[in-house]
Design an enzyme around this catalytic site. Sequence first.
Site: not given
Length: 281
Positions: A53, A97, A120
């Site tokens: 990412k 995460q 997200d």
Amino acid sequence: MAQLIDGKAIAARVRAEVQVEVARLKADRGLIPGLAVVRVGEDPASKIYVTGKKKAAEEVGFRSWEHHFDASISQDELLAQVRRLNDASAVHGILVQLPLPKHIDAELIISTVKPEKDVDGFHPISAGNLSLGRPGLRPCTPAGVMRLLEEVGCNPSGKRAVVVGRSNIVGKPMALMLLQKDATVTICHRKSDLPREVAQADILVVAVGVPELIQGDWIKPGAVVIDVGMNRKADGKLVGDVAFQAASQRASAITPVPGGVGPMTIAMLMRNTLLAATGGV
Ligand code: NAD
């Protein structure tokens, strides 16, 4: 034989589009989108995902930061760190995460991220916006699947779509996105009669996490098959949730694993960060 849906190439195109937009933003408004990634502990898969990412963020021209904390960090300290990122004006997107260590309530952490920075798309406000059909940041994996469908010229309107798996991060938002595009949507789970439901699908999206659960001869001839599953076999090989060889004899188009949905997730994260920076959702 089915057309192979090249997620790697399509994801590269999405990232290139973002890169062009970022250059324009810099030139016109002096604005550089910023993505902060929070990682806790030493989960090896998380480390790989976060590295990917960060790399993608740098390639498209974002600022990016990785905040790595020891697995022993307290929930209060992690909440304070997330709030600090909420208040940082250079940070437009915050990604925590998962998984987090057991002593931390992941839902609480996710709902502490400012919804405007929730790249997200997991915040309850983002989920609510999707459910109500309002604009908002969408979860990256199902958003990536929608882009794949568009790229292969598959318009969901009026089609029967079957989504196998009902997780909050893939299956449920996937079904809602297909519904928003006027598909007739069925959601399947452990109690569903899978062969019967799958046989109805013009569009089949599978996100379960069971290697080759969906057999090729269940698939409706001509269906578009999107396999979100990523399962590592004992020999180290990655396989999806669909028995690929047999399925590709019946489908009109199918994603491979790897190289299908996987690369799209990071590409859509880049897009979400751009949207968060410009308020463009
Ligand atoms: P999850 O475990 O949260 O959810 C799985 C869902 O599948 C559940 O809703 C469950 O009801 C359903 N299910 C489980 N066994 C079933 C069965 N035998 N029959 C029918 N339904 C069943 O998983 P998730 O986070 O949604 O991920 C699913 C898969 O997708 C995993 O393999 C994961 O690695 C992969 N994934 C890939 C990406 C990507 O970027 N490609 C992103 C997220 C998840």
